[in-house]
Design a protein around this motif. Structure first.
Motif, short mmCIF file in Angstrom:
data_model
loop_
_atom_site.label_atom_id
_atom_site.label_comp_id
_atom_site.label_asym_id
_atom_site.label_seq_id
_atom_site.Cartn_x
_atom_site.Cartn_y
_atom_site.Cartn_z
N SER A 109 0.83 -1.21 0.00
CA SER A 109 0.00 0.00 0.00
C SER A 109 0.86 1.26 0.00
O SER A 109 0.47 2.28 -0.58
N THR A 110 2.03 1.19 0.64
CA THR A 110 2.96 2.32 0.60
C THR A 110 3.50 2.53 -0.80
O THR A 110 3.63 3.67 -1.27
N ARG A 113 0.77 4.19 -2.85
CA ARG A 113 0.63 5.62 -2.53
C ARG A 113 1.76 6.44 -3.14
O ARG A 113 1.53 7.51 -3.71
N GLU A 117 1.38 9.40 -5.96
CA GLU A 117 1.86 10.76 -5.70
C GLU A 117 2.89 11.19 -6.74
O GLU A 117 2.86 12.32 -7.23
#
Length: 323
Positions: A109-110, A113, A117
């Motif tokens: 999930s990191t 993200r 971004e």
């Protein structure tokens, strides 16, 4: 037979003291009199081995804690030991981000993200990399192949499709299904200058949208000036009226009538195809980026930014026309 309440002298333990660590050589008694016919262990070697093992464990734990808070942008990919992950599938599913999460020891999930971004950041910073040049600049860079038959050519347009996974709802399936590709796709309009530079990219539409509808809806026609020549294929008859209203010229291959082309129509078709082929070469370069092979459903909210970045990277390559 010893029991749980039995006591044993500390002289029977390595280092003359019992350890509660199961990995320590002092965890169990191992020193007994010679009458038991057991060789005396090398206590120094066992203690040194245990200390080295404990130091390695502490080093791994401290490194893991540092990696959990590390700034991902400062990680050098060349420092990664790929041999440690030789069983990793290099053609991993982009939606899971599993490969990157394993390489950098972070949560998937990191990775998702950070990818999102970075994508939005790059898209906003490179929005001026796709621009509509003025007519004078286009004529100054006009290749020799256009100067004879299409001296006023402003751009070449075409729509391309990218396959996506099957959507979840019936409404989405109807919107994304392409009869031409017989699969679920997204479609977008691309315009290139005669020298091969991408100068316009529309937002993405569902695969059921026609080329003419996308061209009319994307705002492309508002950029044309009187006298501009626009090269297109046979899929754009619906924009003929709008282009004529702007005093521009739409050049398409002749449509077959009466079962055969005349000699003039054959020559015209060849002339248009010989220069319009450059946009197909641009599409081929653009789709070299694996993310456009087949888009995952979770990437659809970001598909406009993905297409934009791929077009920017295509423009940064060497020109497709040498002269």
């Amino acid at each position: 037979m010893p029991t749980t309440r039995s006591l044993i002298c500390s002289d029977h333990f390595v280092g003359n003291i019992r350890s509660k660590d199961p990995q320590s050589p002092s965890y169990i008694p191992s020193i007994f009199p010679k009458m038991y016919n057991k060789p005396k262990p090398n206590t120094d070697q066992q203690i040194n081995r245990y200390n080295r093992s404990r130091n390695r464990s502490e080093l791994r734990n401290s490194k893991a804690m540092n990696d959990s808070t590390i700034n991902t942008f400062d990680v050098d990919i060349t420092d990664i030991n790929v041999d440690q992950h030789s069983n990793l599938n290099t053609k991993c599913d982009v939606s899971t981000y599993s490969a990157i999460s394993v390489l950098f020891r972070i949560n998937p999930s990191t990775v998702s993200r950070i990818f999102t971004e970075c994508l939005h950041f790059l898209s906003s910073k490179t929005k001026d990399f796709i621009f509509w040049p003025d007519k004078y600049s286009v004529k100054q860079c006009l290749p020799e192949a256009f100067k004879i038959n299409y001296p006023d050519c402003r751009c070449i347009i075409d729509c391309t499709e990218v396959k996506v996974e099957q959507p979840n709802t019936v409404e989405q399936r109807v919107y994304l299904y392409s009869r031409y590709k017989s699969s679920y796709t997204i479609k977008f309009l691309v315009a290139i200058n005669p020298n091969g530079m991408i100068c316009f990219v529309s937002k993405c539409y569902g695969g059921r949208s026609s080329d003419s509808y996308i061209t009319n809806d994307s705002g492309f026609l508002k950029k044309l000036e009187p006298g501009d020549q626009v090269l297109a294929d046979k899929g754009f008859p619906g924009i003929q009226t709008e282009i004529e209203n702007s005093n521009s010229i739409l050049i398409m291959p002749p449509i077959l009538h009466n079962g055969r082309f005349s000699e003039t129509e054959i020559l015209e078709t060849y002339s248009i195809a010989s220069v319009r082929i450059h946009i197909e070469r641009v599409f081929a370069r653009m789709k070299m980026y694996g993310i456009l092979n087949k888009l995952k459903i979770n990437l659809l909210p970001h598909v406009d930014d993905i297409v934009h970045i791929c077009c920017v990277l295509t423009n940064l390559q060497l020109p497709i026309i040498k002269s």
